[in-house]
Design an enzyme around this catalytic site. Structure first.
Site, PDB file in Angstrom:
ATOM      1  N   ASP B  59       0.470  -1.047  -0.436  1.00 11.50           N
ATOM      2  CA  ASP B  59      -0.237  -0.179   0.177  1.00 11.50           C
ATOM      3  C   ASP B  59       0.982   1.421  -0.079  1.00 11.50           C
ATOM      4  O   ASP B  59       1.503   1.491   1.101  1.00 11.50           O
ATOM      5  CB  ASP B  59      -0.720   0.342   1.071  1.00 11.50           C
ATOM      6  CG  ASP B  59      -1.826   0.891   1.155  1.00 11.50           C
ATOM      7  OD1 ASP B  59      -2.761   0.734   1.789  1.00 11.50           O
ATOM      8  OD2 ASP B  59      -1.446   2.578   1.138  1.00 11.50           O
ATOM      9  N   CYS B 231      26.820  -5.670   4.346  1.00 15.94           N
ATOM     10  CA  CYS B 231      27.304  -7.020   3.772  1.00 15.94           C
ATOM     11  C   CYS B 231      28.719  -7.365   3.607  1.00 15.94           C
ATOM     12  O   CYS B 231      28.910  -8.270   4.568  1.00 15.94           O
ATOM     13  CB  CYS B 231      26.900  -7.197   2.276  1.00 15.94           C
ATOM     14  SG  CYS B 231      24.664  -7.702   2.739  1.00 15.94           S
TER      15      CYS B 231
HETATM   16  C1  HEC Z   1      27.503 -13.220   6.704  1.00 14.96           C
HETATM   17  C2  HEC Z   1      26.157 -12.886   5.632  1.00 14.96           C
HETATM   18  C3  HEC Z   1      26.196 -12.152   4.255  1.00 14.96           C
HETATM   19  C4  HEC Z   1      27.013 -11.837   3.338  1.00 14.96           C
HETATM   20  C5  HEC Z   1      28.944 -12.629   3.365  1.00 14.96           C
HETATM   21  C6  HEC Z   1      26.660 -10.953   2.484  1.00 14.96           C
HETATM   22  N1  HEC Z   1      25.219 -10.613   3.131  1.00 14.96           N
HETATM   23 FE1  HEC Z   1      24.183  -9.715   1.960  1.00 14.96          FE
HETATM   24  N2  HEC Z   1      22.665  -9.648   3.324  1.00 14.96           N
HETATM   25  C7  HEC Z   1      22.671 -10.600   4.433  1.00 14.96           C
HETATM   26  C8  HEC Z   1      21.667 -10.055   5.499  1.00 14.96           C
HETATM   27  C9  HEC Z   1      21.043 -11.399   6.720  1.00 14.96           C
HETATM   28  C10 HEC Z   1      20.666  -9.507   4.705  1.00 14.96           C
HETATM   29  C11 HEC Z   1      18.962  -8.933   5.042  1.00 14.96           C
HETATM   30  C12 HEC Z   1      18.793  -9.964   4.787  1.00 14.96           C
HETATM   31  C13 HEC Z   1      18.452 -10.439   3.051  1.00 14.96           C
HETATM   32  O1  HEC Z   1      17.603  -9.547   2.115  1.00 14.96           O
HETATM   33  O2  HEC Z   1      18.696 -11.461   3.025  1.00 14.96           O
HETATM   34  C14 HEC Z   1      21.463  -8.951   3.502  1.00 14.96           C
HETATM   35  C15 HEC Z   1      21.081  -8.499   2.261  1.00 14.96           C
HETATM   36  C16 HEC Z   1      21.267  -8.197   1.190  1.00 14.96           C
HETATM   37  C17 HEC Z   1      20.778  -7.637   0.196  1.00 14.96           C
HETATM   38  C18 HEC Z   1      19.576  -6.827  -0.054  1.00 14.96           C
HETATM   39  C19 HEC Z   1      17.829  -7.153  -0.609  1.00 14.96           C
HETATM   40  C20 HEC Z   1      16.761  -6.963  -0.039  1.00 14.96           C
HETATM   41  O3  HEC Z   1      16.152  -7.478  -0.519  1.00 14.96           O
HETATM   42  O4  HEC Z   1      16.689  -6.049   0.392  1.00 14.96           O
HETATM   43  C21 HEC Z   1      21.806  -7.057  -1.196  1.00 14.96           C
HETATM   44  C22 HEC Z   1      21.180  -6.497  -2.450  1.00 14.96           C
HETATM   45  C23 HEC Z   1      22.546  -7.357  -0.391  1.00 14.96           C
HETATM   46  N3  HEC Z   1      22.351  -8.181   1.074  1.00 14.96           N
HETATM   47  C24 HEC Z   1      23.628  -8.397  -1.339  1.00 14.96           C
HETATM   48  C25 HEC Z   1      25.006  -8.560  -0.780  1.00 14.96           C
HETATM   49  C26 HEC Z   1      26.573  -9.128  -1.485  1.00 14.96           C
HETATM   50  C27 HEC Z   1      26.537  -7.990  -3.019  1.00 14.96           C
HETATM   51  C28 HEC Z   1      27.347  -9.358  -0.857  1.00 14.96           C
HETATM   52  C29 HEC Z   1      28.625  -9.565  -1.272  1.00 14.96           C
HETATM   53  C30 HEC Z   1      29.781  -8.092  -1.260  1.00 14.96           C
HETATM   54  C31 HEC Z   1      26.718  -9.600  -0.024  1.00 14.96           C
HETATM   55  N4  HEC Z   1      24.967  -9.249   0.819  1.00 14.96           N
HETATM   56  C32 HEC Z   1      27.006 -10.416   1.446  1.00 14.96           C
HETATM   57  C33 HEC Z   1      24.194 -11.655   5.238  1.00 14.96           C
HETATM   58  C34 HEC Z   1      25.161 -11.393   4.059  1.00 14.96           C
END
Ligand code: HEC
Ligand code: HEC
Ligand code: HEC
Lengths: 161, 270
Positions: B59, B231
């Site tokens: 919404d 991240c």
């Molecule tokens: C230790 C774990 C971990 C690693 C390593 C990691 N992330 Fe994440 N990431 C998360 C978590 C927890 C979230 C929040 C929940 C989700 O959307 O997955 C997140 C969220 C995201 C989101 C947002 C997704 C959304 O729908 O809002 C993006 C884009 C993202 N990560 C990209 C990356 C990228 C690119 C890398 C490497 C450079 C990376 N992440 C490495 C744990 C990680």
């Protein structure tokens, strides 16, 4: 004696009083891993404290093992992760030496594991200064101290099914 | 109160129905061929959020990000800089930006990979004689949000061939690099373990089609590069700066993993 020297001497004394006699610890680079990744010799000459190990296990600021593992009896932990296997019965599946090896450097037991190496100081890509996002300088402090590893291992061996 | 076994496939894959049916956004898409089976299907990050957070995105009056979209539209229409022009002076209504978000980042005429922020600052500095906006400042985020909403529902479709290829390769290399003292790559969390819980966080596939997102935790819009920075910082690594060439390349690669999912921006995440 200059004032700052006196106060740092006092600080050193205080540290000794607070922590008791320093335990002999094996430095990260001197740990001997067997072929299967296990570590036979304790990393500290002070025996592990299982209760302290249980605390470190779920403490966000130190072990934070709970971020990835579930233990069904740990209802005190508010959230438990599902990345790694449940650790119920880990003390039946693994010897103490194997558990020490897994906690010190899991990648020696499980190649390419997602589990961090908790007693390792160098060989990283873009190592950071803690969680600041800024560059860190190797050798980095280990994620857990030798004594903390022993404490966690002492806790893990108690996990019987 | 945690799931005993992780679900790799979300329990439900309902579309996001916005404003009682005015717009419907699919939350599942076939994986693009370049992923070579690395993900069996694409899932929107929305599917991994709790029902309360999900509802806010259905919404536009409940979506806290929409206030910033309005502010971005105001900025669009307000003259700034020595040339006395607004964005609207050249581009007219902001609806003219429909489709732009779906293909960003992309290679410009000079062969550089540019994010939307770069295009905006190019127009501001070279065409309006106004100062460049901060990559992570509110005005920039408001403008990217306002421009993104114009493409809502259109499938992400960034180009990865031709001049984009080397940037894409660089971003792919980064995606699989295990940075920091925790030695974790993007792929460890978002490819190997989406659906799992990392403590209280339910891991998604880490797509960028919802950006800029409104994050409840920060009570603010969050840009893609800021998310990447967070991240990487969480792996106890030295991050890259927002607006760096490295993050542009990563942005392209991550966007390409989501090719086929509809633009959701402004999405709501916790
Ligand atoms: C230790 C774990 C971990 C690693 C390593 C990691 N992330 Fe994440 N990431 C998360 C978590 C927890 C979230 C929040 C929940 C989700 O959307 O997955 C997140 C969220 C995201 C989101 C947002 C997704 C959304 O729908 O809002 C993006 C884009 C993202 N990560 C990209 C990356 C990228 C690119 C890398 C490497 C450079 C990376 N992440 C490495 C744990 C990680
Ligand atoms: C980022 C995730 C992560 C963290 C943090 C983590 N582990 Fe692990 N752990 C794993 C994974 C994944 C495995 C499975 C081994 C593999 O990679 O195949 C594992 C395996 C194990 C095993 C063997 C499991 C079995 O029963 O067969 C033990 C024991 C263990 N971990 C203990 C710990 C302890 C103790 C800590 C904290 C000091 C910890 N782990 C922190 C991910 C993690
Ligand atoms: C004096 C004219 C002028 C003004 C003022 C102007 N633009 Fe532009 N804009 C252009 C032109 C011309 C292009 C095409 C440049 C190209 O393709 O290389 C462009 C391209 C863009 C693009 C990329 C679109 C695409 O499909 O690649 C974006 C985004 C954009 N402008 C946003 C803005 C915003 C936001 C403002 C106000 C802050 C603004 N522009 C002000 C003339 C202008």
């Amino acid at each position: 004696m200059p004032r700052h020297a006196a106060s740092s001497a006092i600080a050193m004394l205080a540290a000794i009083v607070l922590t008791g006699p320093a335990a002999a610890e094996t430095a990260s680079q001197d740990v001997i891993f067997a072929e299967d990744g296990s570590v036979a010799a304790p990393l500290s000459d002070r025996p592990g404290d299982a209760a302290e190990g249980a605390r470190i296990y779920s403490d966000k600021g130190s072990g934070n093992c709970v971020a990835c593992h579930v233990i069904s009896t740990r209802t005190d932990a508010e959230f438990q992760g599902t990345i790694g296997p449940a650790l119920d019965g880990a003390g039946d599946r693994w010897t103490e030496a194997q558990l020490r090896g897994i906690v010190a450097d899991a990648k020696r037991t499980f190649p390419d594991s997602m589990m961090p190496s908790l007693y390792k100081t160098s060989g990283y890509i873009r190592p950071g200064d803690g969680f600041s996002g800024k560059a860190g300088t190797e050798p980095l402090p280990t994620l857990l101290s030798a004594q903390q590893i022993e404490d966690v291992v002492a806790y893990l061996v108690t996990l019987k099914e | 109160s945690w799931p005993v076994a992780a679900q790799t496939v979300p329990e439900r894959t309902d579309p996001i129905v916005i404003n009682d049916g005015e717009l419907q956004l699919e939350t599942v898409a076939p994986a693009p061929a370049h992923l070579e089976g690395a993900l069996p299907e694409l899932y929107s990050g929305w599917l991994f959020r709790d029902p309360g957070t999900q509802a806010m995105q259905t919404d536009d009056f409940e979506n806290p990000g929409m206030i910033f979209v309005d502010q971005g539209v105001d900025d669009w229409n307000t003259p700034d800089g020595e040339a006395g022009k607004s964005c609207a002076s050249c581009h007219e209504g902001i609806e003219s930006m429909a489709g732009v978000r779906a293909v960003m980042p992309k290679v410009n005429a000079e062969g550089q990979l540019w994010s939307m922020e770069d295009y905006i600052n190019d127009c501001r500095t070279n065409r309006m004689q106004a100062e460049a906006l901060d990559w992570n400042g509110n005005r920039m985020k408001n403008l990217t949000a306002a421009i993104s909403v114009q493409s809502r529902g259109m499938p992400m479709n960034v180009a990865i061939d031709g001049p984009a290829r080397p940037f894409w390769e660089q971003g792919k290399e980064m995606y699989y690099t295990r940075y920091g003292q925790l030695q974790l790559a993007c792929a460890n969390c978002h490819e190997d373990h989406y659906g799992d819980w990392i403590r209280a966080d339910h891991l998604s596939q880490g797509h960028t089609n919802g950006f800029p997102v409104y994050r409840l935790k920060q009570a603010a819009l969050v840009s893609q590069h800021n998310r990447f920075r967070g991240c990487i910082r969480d792996t106890r690594a030295e991050t890259f700066p927002m607006g760096s060439d490295e993050f542009r390349a990563l942005e392209l690669y991550v966007a390409s993993r989501g090719n086929g999912l509809p633009v959701e921006g402004v999405s709501v995440r916790h």
